[in-house]
Design a protein around this motif. Structure first.
Motif, PDB file in Angstrom:
ATOM      1  N   THR A  48       0.814  -1.217   0.000  1.00 22.20           N
ATOM      2  CA  THR A  48       0.000   0.000   0.000  1.00 22.20           C
ATOM      3  C   THR A  48       0.845   1.264   0.000  1.00 22.20           C
ATOM      4  OG1 THR A  48      -0.146  -0.095   2.414  1.00 22.20           O
ATOM      5  CG2 THR A  48      -1.909  -1.141   1.178  1.00 22.20           C
ATOM      6  N   GLU A  49       2.102   1.165   0.373  1.00 22.86           N
ATOM      7  CA  GLU A  49       2.944   2.355   0.493  1.00 22.86           C
ATOM      8  C   GLU A  49       3.641   2.646  -0.842  1.00 22.86           C
ATOM      9  OE1 GLU A  49       1.640   3.598   3.732  1.00 22.86           O
ATOM     10  OE2 GLU A  49       3.610   4.481   3.362  1.00 22.86           O
ATOM     11  N   TYR A  50       2.891   3.173  -1.790  1.00 20.16           N
ATOM     12  CA  TYR A  50       3.494   3.532  -3.072  1.00 20.16           C
ATOM     13  C   TYR A  50       4.363   4.765  -2.893  1.00 20.16           C
ATOM     14  CZ  TYR A  50       4.103   4.929  -7.900  1.00 20.16           C
ATOM     15  OH  TYR A  50       4.661   5.293  -9.106  1.00 20.16           O
ATOM     16  N   ARG A  51       5.561   4.706  -3.441  1.00 23.41           N
ATOM     17  CA  ARG A  51       6.499   5.818  -3.379  1.00 23.41           C
ATOM     18  C   ARG A  51       6.593   6.497  -4.734  1.00 23.41           C
ATOM     19  NH1 ARG A  51       7.765   7.046   1.977  1.00 23.41           N
ATOM     20  NH2 ARG A  51       7.367   5.118   3.130  1.00 23.41           N
ATOM     21  N   ILE A  52       6.437   7.800  -4.732  1.00 15.34           N
ATOM     22  CA  ILE A  52       6.440   8.589  -5.962  1.00 15.34           C
ATOM     23  C   ILE A  52       7.817   8.563  -6.621  1.00 15.34           C
ATOM     24  CG2 ILE A  52       6.143  10.926  -6.892  1.00 15.34           C
ATOM     25  CD1 ILE A  52       4.171  11.414  -4.561  1.00 15.34           C
ATOM     26  N   GLY A  53       7.830   8.437  -7.936  1.00 13.91           N
ATOM     27  CA  GLY A  53       9.073   8.448  -8.697  1.00 13.91           C
ATOM     28  C   GLY A  53       9.081   9.555  -9.729  1.00 13.91           C
ATOM     29  N   LEU A  88       9.676  21.690  -4.958  1.00 18.44           N
ATOM     30  CA  LEU A  88       9.365  20.879  -3.781  1.00 18.44           C
ATOM     31  C   LEU A  88       9.732  19.427  -4.062  1.00 18.44           C
ATOM     32  CD1 LEU A  88       8.043  20.727  -0.952  1.00 18.44           C
ATOM     33  CD2 LEU A  88       5.882  20.206  -2.126  1.00 18.44           C
ATOM     34  N   PRO A  89      10.610  18.804  -3.251  1.00 20.42           N
ATOM     35  CA  PRO A  89      10.968  17.398  -3.463  1.00 20.42           C
ATOM     36  C   PRO A  89       9.748  16.486  -3.357  1.00 20.42           C
ATOM     37  CG  PRO A  89      12.536  18.454  -1.988  1.00 20.42           C
ATOM     38  CD  PRO A  89      11.388  19.417  -2.153  1.00 20.42           C
ATOM     39  N   ALA A  90       9.643  15.539  -4.313  1.00 22.31           N
ATOM     40  CA  ALA A  90       8.491  14.639  -4.333  1.00 22.31           C
ATOM     41  C   ALA A  90       8.873  13.160  -4.364  1.00 22.31           C
ATOM     42  CB  ALA A  90       7.600  14.949  -5.541  1.00 22.31           C
ATOM     43  N   THR A  91       9.968  12.808  -5.015  1.00 24.43           N
ATOM     44  CA  THR A  91      10.303  11.399  -5.163  1.00 24.43           C
ATOM     45  C   THR A  91      10.637  10.766  -3.816  1.00 24.43           C
ATOM     46  OG1 THR A  91      12.619  11.994  -5.646  1.00 24.43           O
ATOM     47  CG2 THR A  91      11.173  11.634  -7.508  1.00 24.43           C
ATOM     48  N   GLY A  92      10.258   9.507  -3.703  1.00 26.89           N
ATOM     49  CA  GLY A  92      10.504   8.759  -2.484  1.00 26.89           C
ATOM     50  C   GLY A  92       9.441   8.952  -1.420  1.00 26.89           C
ATOM     51  N   PHE A 122       1.621   6.206 -13.174  1.00 27.69           N
ATOM     52  CA  PHE A 122       2.564   5.524 -12.303  1.00 27.69           C
ATOM     53  C   PHE A 122       3.820   5.115 -13.060  1.00 27.69           C
ATOM     54  CE2 PHE A 122      -1.667   4.860 -10.653  1.00 27.69           C
ATOM     55  CZ  PHE A 122      -1.532   5.022  -9.288  1.00 27.69           C
ATOM     56  N   VAL A 123       4.963   5.498 -12.543  1.00 26.73           N
ATOM     57  CA  VAL A 123       6.253   5.017 -13.032  1.00 26.73           C
ATOM     58  C   VAL A 123       7.038   4.422 -11.867  1.00 26.73           C
ATOM     59  CG1 VAL A 123       8.424   5.635 -14.136  1.00 26.73           C
ATOM     60  CG2 VAL A 123       6.300   6.684 -14.919  1.00 26.73           C
ATOM     61  N   GLY A 124       7.034   5.117 -10.742  1.00 28.85           N
ATOM     62  CA  GLY A 124       7.694   4.603  -9.549  1.00 28.85           C
ATOM     63  C   GLY A 124       9.173   4.926  -9.493  1.00 28.85           C
ATOM     64  N   LEU A 125       9.788   4.563  -8.381  1.00 25.88           N
ATOM     65  CA  LEU A 125      11.219   4.780  -8.205  1.00 25.88           C
ATOM     66  C   LEU A 125      12.011   3.839  -9.115  1.00 25.88           C
ATOM     67  CD1 LEU A 125      11.284   5.035  -4.311  1.00 25.88           C
ATOM     68  CD2 LEU A 125      11.632   6.916  -5.925  1.00 25.88           C
ATOM     69  N   PRO A 126      13.191   4.273  -9.593  1.00 28.20           N
ATOM     70  CA  PRO A 126      13.982   3.403 -10.472  1.00 28.20           C
ATOM     71  C   PRO A 126      14.262   2.023  -9.885  1.00 28.20           C
ATOM     72  CG  PRO A 126      14.846   5.626 -10.516  1.00 28.20           C
ATOM     73  CD  PRO A 126      13.777   5.615  -9.458  1.00 28.20           C
ATOM     74  N   LYS A 127      14.527   1.960  -8.579  1.00 29.23           N
ATOM     75  CA  LYS A 127      14.848   0.671  -7.956  1.00 29.23           C
ATOM     76  C   LYS A 127      13.625  -0.242  -7.878  1.00 29.23           C
ATOM     77  CE  LYS A 127      14.106   2.179  -3.154  1.00 29.23           C
ATOM     78  NZ  LYS A 127      13.046   1.191  -2.866  1.00 29.23           N
ATOM     79  N   ASP A 128      12.434   0.306  -8.067  1.00 25.39           N
ATOM     80  CA  ASP A 128      11.210  -0.480  -7.995  1.00 25.39           C
ATOM     81  C   ASP A 128      10.634  -0.812  -9.365  1.00 25.39           C
ATOM     82  OD1 ASP A 128      11.252  -0.482  -5.221  1.00 25.39           O
ATOM     83  OD2 ASP A 128      10.076   1.350  -5.061  1.00 25.39           O
ATOM     84  N   ALA A 137       6.835  -7.056 -27.569  1.00 25.69           N
ATOM     85  CA  ALA A 137       6.085  -6.200 -28.489  1.00 25.69           C
ATOM     86  C   ALA A 137       6.242  -4.732 -28.120  1.00 25.69           C
ATOM     87  CB  ALA A 137       4.608  -6.607 -28.496  1.00 25.69           C
ATOM     88  N   GLN A 138       6.287  -4.436 -26.808  1.00 24.21           N
ATOM     89  CA  GLN A 138       6.436  -3.060 -26.334  1.00 24.21           C
ATOM     90  C   GLN A 138       7.453  -3.030 -25.188  1.00 24.21           C
ATOM     91  OE1 GLN A 138       2.487  -1.649 -25.275  1.00 24.21           O
ATOM     92  NE2 GLN A 138       1.604  -2.665 -27.035  1.00 24.21           N
ATOM     93  N   PRO A 139       8.752  -3.097 -25.490  1.00 21.40           N
ATOM     94  CA  PRO A 139       9.759  -3.070 -24.418  1.00 21.40           C
ATOM     95  C   PRO A 139       9.634  -1.791 -23.600  1.00 21.40           C
ATOM     96  CG  PRO A 139      10.743  -3.624 -26.545  1.00 21.40           C
ATOM     97  CD  PRO A 139       9.350  -3.164 -26.824  1.00 21.40           C
ATOM     98  N   GLN A 140       9.709  -1.931 -22.293  1.00 18.07           N
ATOM     99  CA  GLN A 140       9.515  -0.757 -21.447  1.00 18.07           C
ATOM    100  C   GLN A 140       9.898  -1.064 -20.003  1.00 18.07           C
ATOM    101  OE1 GLN A 140       5.167  -0.012 -20.515  1.00 18.07           O
ATOM    102  NE2 GLN A 140       4.907  -1.560 -22.136  1.00 18.07           N
ATOM    103  N   ALA A 141       9.934  -0.002 -19.194  1.00 23.48           N
ATOM    104  CA  ALA A 141      10.111  -0.146 -17.753  1.00 23.48           C
ATOM    105  C   ALA A 141       8.744   0.012 -17.102  1.00 23.48           C
ATOM    106  CB  ALA A 141      11.078   0.900 -17.221  1.00 23.48           C
ATOM    107  N   LEU A 142       8.381  -0.934 -16.248  1.00 20.24           N
ATOM    108  CA  LEU A 142       7.072  -0.951 -15.622  1.00 20.24           C
ATOM    109  C   LEU A 142       7.198  -0.736 -14.120  1.00 20.24           C
ATOM    110  CD1 LEU A 142       5.809  -4.180 -17.412  1.00 20.24           C
ATOM    111  CD2 LEU A 142       5.031  -1.869 -17.914  1.00 20.24           C
ATOM    112  N   PRO A 143       6.254  -0.041 -13.518  1.00 22.25           N
ATOM    113  CA  PRO A 143       6.265   0.073 -12.063  1.00 22.25           C
ATOM    114  C   PRO A 143       5.947  -1.271 -11.427  1.00 22.25           C
ATOM    115  CG  PRO A 143       4.261   1.038 -12.955  1.00 22.25           C
ATOM    116  CD  PRO A 143       5.126   0.694 -14.127  1.00 22.25           C
ATOM    117  N   PHE A 144       6.704  -1.641 -10.418  1.00 18.27           N
ATOM    118  CA  PHE A 144       6.466  -2.917  -9.743  1.00 18.27           C
ATOM    119  C   PHE A 144       5.184  -2.873  -8.935  1.00 18.27           C
ATOM    120  CE2 PHE A 144       6.807  -5.472  -5.864  1.00 18.27           C
ATOM    121  CZ  PHE A 144       6.907  -6.731  -6.433  1.00 18.27           C
ATOM    122  N   ARG A 145       4.441  -3.975  -8.988  1.00 18.88           N
ATOM    123  CA  ARG A 145       3.259  -4.148  -8.152  1.00 18.88           C
ATOM    124  C   ARG A 145       3.431  -5.417  -7.334  1.00 18.88           C
ATOM    125  NH1 ARG A 145       0.805  -3.931 -13.081  1.00 18.88           N
ATOM    126  NH2 ARG A 145      -0.053  -6.012 -12.724  1.00 18.88           N
TER     127      ARG A 145
END
Length: 214
Positions: A48-53, A88-92, A122-128, A137-145
């Motif tokens: 539940t604790e989604y961190r902004i990226g 204003l810092p937002a990530t993390g 949603f994109v999320g933090l790079p480490k996530d 078909a569509q290579p990409q970086a996905l936010p982890f769930r």
């Protein structure tokens, strides 16, 4: 250069290519396989604790102040700018934490501000993030769930291309500080419906799908 020498050179290149194919196939088949993903139980809790990226899209709503409400994207430096507040810092942060930070900043200008931050993209933090490269078909970086599996990933990227060799795909994962690789059987999963090939995905995983040898 004589035709004989040219033929010998081509034969050498051909044998070297065959050797490379054999090494690649052997190397892939020698990798460990991950255990099949277990069904998600009703008691298993989602994260539940989604961190902004960076690159996330946010809707910021300030109650009774429509002029201060705004839609923004998080910049690559991890900050946002909205009316009356710059850089204003937002990530993390969670959306709730960011809302409290905005309220603190706005309290200088208005009395008792009430702020809600709504996630729009949603994109999320790079480490996530989970990265899929190669013949998807569509290579990409996905936010982890939480509870994400290989099948979820392949649905998100639209499956494989016609040139993919899904059973030579490799998952790269950091385990205890070391980078390890595991063999994936995406063809078996997608084309044969073999659910034993469906494995659990973790944040930071990279899936590489090679082109088939024809």
């Amino acid at each position: 250069m004589s035709k004989k020498a040219t033929g010998t050179g081509l034969r050498t290149l051909f044998l070297a290519a065959l050797g490379g194919i054999a090494i690649g196939a052997t190397g892939c088949s020698s990798l460990d396989e991950l255990p099949p993903a277990k069904p998600v139980s009703e008691t298993e809790q989602l994260e539940t604790e989604y961190r902004i990226g960076s690159d996330d899209s946010l809707q910021i709503f300030v109650w009774r102040n429509p002029d201060l409400s705004n839609s923004v994207s998080v910049r690559p430096d991890g900050k946002i700018t909205i009316p009356l507040i710059e850089d204003l810092p937002a990530t993390g942060k969670t959306p709730t934490e960011l809302a409290r930070d905005i309220e603190k900043q706005l309290s200088v200008y208005i009395q008792d501000p009430i702020v809600t931050v709504i996630m729009r993209g949603f994109v999320g933090l790079p480490k996530d993030r989970v990265r899929v490269v190669g013949e998807a078909a569509q290579p990409q970086a996905l936010p982890f769930r939480s509870t994400m599996t290989l099948l979820d990933i392949m649905i998100s990227v639209g499956g494989l291309t016609d040139f993919a060799d899904g059973n030579r795909a490799v998952l790269t994962r950091v385990v205890d500080g070391d980078q390890k690789q595991y063999r994936l059987r995406i063809d078996d999963l997608l084309r044969d419906g073999d659910l034993t090939a469906n494995v659990r995905i973790l944040p930071g995983d990279t899936i590489t799908i090679p082109e088939a040898w024809f």
